[in-house]
Design an enzyme around this catalytic site. Structure first.
Site, PDB file in Angstrom:
ATOM      1  CG  ASP A  52      -3.349   8.726   8.054  1.00 35.12           C
ATOM      2  OD1 ASP A  52      -3.320   7.486   8.214  1.00 35.12           O
ATOM      3  OD2 ASP A  52      -3.546   9.274   6.963  1.00 35.12           O
TER       4      ASP A  52
ATOM      5  CD  GLU B  34      -3.048  -0.420   2.360  1.00 39.02           C
ATOM      6  OE1 GLU B  34      -3.713  -1.411   2.649  1.00 39.02           O
ATOM      7  OE2 GLU B  34      -2.954   0.584   3.087  1.00 39.02           O
TER       8      GLU B  34
END
Lengths: 279, 404
Positions: free
Chosen positions: A61, A50
């Site tokens: 995040d 990824e």
């Protein structure tokens, strides 16, 4: 769905093991070093990569990936340079699927059609856009369908039974189960809760299921590998880069990431064997 | 312009104002904002909820705020009559409390037990901390570390009111980073937490519900001017950062096509490619941030830029999606004023009217003379004086000293 991704999950099924998905940030700490990191991943045991592309405001995040994005932006990273990395990675690797992961605005600015065709030409296999829930990803879905990129959707602990079909409709490649309600890399996934969530999703789709967001240790990776088709680790790998940079040893980042991927992927590979031996 | 359209019907059920708005959030938050949407529809239809709002607006906030004829400013410019909608007289000194009150009553209806908010200058943080104190709910306010340092009186106010102020050091440590951090907190505490967003932006239904709660400004102003002058105004004017006070003033007039809607953005040091301004409509491009598609300050790669304004309350790289839409269809127009123009207007208002305005509405004040002259004698203009300037006196004194 991308053939590379389909083949990858078919092979994993044949060998009765879960896949290991390594998340790293493009251009972190700089373009060339991140290419070295990418190139080291398959040999260290990553089945799928990824590749994050940086955004100034990564609202899903935690601190690790926020810092990675800031380093990447500081070194001149962008969605375009991330696609360039994929292209260069493909010069020496034709087998390992690459999923691009990030936020919508850089794609909005490039244009959904331009993005999808560039990504496909560069050799990417799929895309996960965190802030494009099914309600907002129609443009992306049209373009991924046209180019053959997989559109990977996220399911979470708050995605209840009534909503799950909405998430699965139009999804391709695999389903990414976010194992904790929270941001990346902060809370730890509870394997019991993950097992029942994976079972619930399995009942509703034929797609493989990858689990990520709260997985940092070999023990955690191994526990999840018994239930899921793939295990994603991101923040722990990105932290290797952070530490190398903090110690002024950015050149050591690829080696450090490589060693951690070896440990984690070994835990994932051994997970079901161990279970078999115990039983 | 589509003359048949009922603009008050927007957004549509997907939270769209034309191409703008929407729900660009992580999947974890989707079920929560859908839930919030359902709860808001139910509250909107409830007489009991409305009665509760009315009670607190009257006895706690001090509504209705007066509509004041600014006679000396009118004489000074020699054009249309200038009226101020005096939302600076509200409890806590700005319009922000109108919305906080609505959202906390909604949070209580939903059984939420913890409140979070973001703040830039601290005005929305203070208003949120205020209603949390009044209703006895714990409150965490996210504020960029840079802003914590330069807005210390408001930090102290929030603490006095019992809120926890959490400095945010990620990114550039200003308002947009505080909003990112609030969203991260919300995604982590999904079960008990209600996020009180301060401006008419964010994922649907926030732009709609903030607008609705702030529309009390325009509703009152419309009734007051009809009573006073026996007719509608020729223009209504307000400053625009995220744009909550402006949309609150505009919305009740949006179907009155004779009424011009005029927003004034912060031009900072000037609108050019240095991006030392906060004029998202005049100097930005459409994109996606904080849950909605709207005009944003950004570079060619879609990275968000910081911008600048002397007014911390306008210092945000985006704008509410309904403003983006009203701009594109030509129903509203958006002017701008620089830091220096706002400083001049700030002083003029203090001297001529005996009202020290906040730096935010000073941007609207900076254009009000031209607007009044353009409309001409016999015309009527209402400007929202959305905040008082006590919080800004040190910033202004410093800036004037520097300017010499």
């Amino acid at each position: 769905m991308s053939e590379r991704l389909a083949k990858c999950f078919a092979d994993l099924k044949t060998s009765n093991r879960a896949g290991f998905v390594a998340y790293v940030m493009a251009s972190d700490p700089d373009h060339e070093t991140s290419l070295d990191i990418l190139r080291a991943l398959p040999g260290a045991g990553a089945d799928i990569i990824e590749l994050g592309f940086p955004f100034t405001d990564p609202m899903a995040d935690g601190p690790s990936i926020q810092l990675a994005a800031q380093r990447a932006l500081k070194s001149g990273g962008s969605l375009r340079s991330a696609l360039k990395l994929v292209e260069r990675f493909r010069e020496t690797n034709q087998n390992t699927p690459i999923i691009l992961m990030g936020y919508a605005n850089p794609i909005e600015q490039m244009g959904y059609d331009g993005f999808a065709s560039h990504a496909r030409e560069a050799g990417a296999d799929g895309v996960i856009i965190v802030d494009l829930p099914p309600e907002e990803d129609a443009e992306l879905r049209t373009q991924t369908a046209k180019t053959g990129l997989s559109l990977i959707r996220l399911a979470t602990p708050t995605t209840d039974a009534a909503r799950l079909p909405k998430v699965l409709e139009g999804a391709s490649g695999f389903v990414y189960y976010v194992s904790v309600a929270g941001v990346t890399g902060v809370k730890a996934a509870q394997s019991g809760a993950v097992a029942s969530a994976v079972a619930r999703i399995r009942g509703a789709t034929q797609l493989p299921i990858a689990v990520g967001f709260g997985v940092r240790t070999p023990e955690a990776a191994s526990a999840i590998a018994r239930e899921a088709d793939a295990v994603v680790v991101g923040s722990a790998l990105v932290d290797c880069v952070t530490r190398a940079v903090e110690e002024n040893k950015a050149q050591d980042a690829p080696g450090r990431v490589e060693r951690l991927v070896q440990t984690l992927s070994a835990a994932v590979r051994g997970a079901r064997k161990k279970e078999g031996a115990d039983a | 312009m589509d003359a048949r359209r009922n603009w008050q019907d927007l957004p549509d059920e997907n939270g769209r104002f034309g191409a703008y708005g929407g729900r660009y959030v992580a999947e974890t938050l989707m079920p929560l904002i859908l839930d919030l949407d359902r709860a808001y529809r139910a509250a909107k239809a409830s007489n009991e909820f409305q009665a509760e709002m009315d009670y607190f607006w009257r006895d706690y906030v001090g509504r209705p705020s007066p509509l004041y004829f600014a006679e000396r400013l009118t004489d000074h410019f020699g054009g249309a009559k200038i009226y101020f909608k005096r939302d600076e007289l509200n409890h806590t000194g700005a319009h922000k409390i109108n919305n906080c009150l609505g959202q906390i009553l909604l949070a209580r209806r939903m059984g939420k037990t913890r409140i979070i908010a973001e703040t830039g200058a601290g005005q929305h943080g203070v208003a949120t901390a205020t209603v949390c104190a009044r209703f006895g709910l714990p409150c965490v306010v996210f504020m960029g570390a840079t802003d914590v340092a330069r807005q210390s009186p408001n930090v102290f106010r929030m603490k006095l009111l019992g809120a926890e102020v959490r400095p945010v050091t990620s990114g550039a440590a200003t308002l947009k980073d505080a909003m990112n951090e609030a969203l991260r907190d919300w995604v982590t505490n999904v079960h008990d937490t209600f996020y009180i967003i301060g401006t008419a932006a964010g994922p649907h239904p926030y732009p709609e519900l903030v607008r609705d709660f702030q529309s009390i400004i325009g509703k009152e102003a419309r009734e007051q001017i009809l009573e006073r002058e026996g007719r509608l105004p020729d223009a209504v004017v307000a400053c625009v950062g995220g744009g909550s006070n402006a949309i609150g003033l505009f919305h009740p007039f949006v179907n009155d096509e004779s009424v011009q809607l005029i927003g004034v953005e912060a031009a900072g040091h000037g609108i050019d490619d240095r991006f030392e301004h906060s004029a998202a409509i005049n100097g930005g491009r459409p994109g996606v941030l904080h849950g909605n598609r709207t005009y944003l300050l950004q570079n060619a790669d879609g990275q968000i830029l910081e911008g600048h304004s002397i007014s911390a309350g306008l210092d945000y790289p985006g704008v509410g999606p309904e403003h983006a839409y009203l701009n594109d269809i030509g129903r509203a127009r958006y002017l701008s004023a620089t830091d220096n123009e706002a400083l001049d207007a700030f002083q003029l208002c203090a001297r001529l009217e005996g009202i020290i305005p906040a730096l935010e509405p000073s941007h609207a004040l900076a254009r009000i003379g031209e607007i009044a002259k353009e409309i001409g004698k016999g015309g009527l203009v209402i400007m929202n004086l959305c905040g008082r300037g006590d919080k800004d006196v040190f910033t202004v004194s410093e800036a004037l000293e520097k300017r010499g």
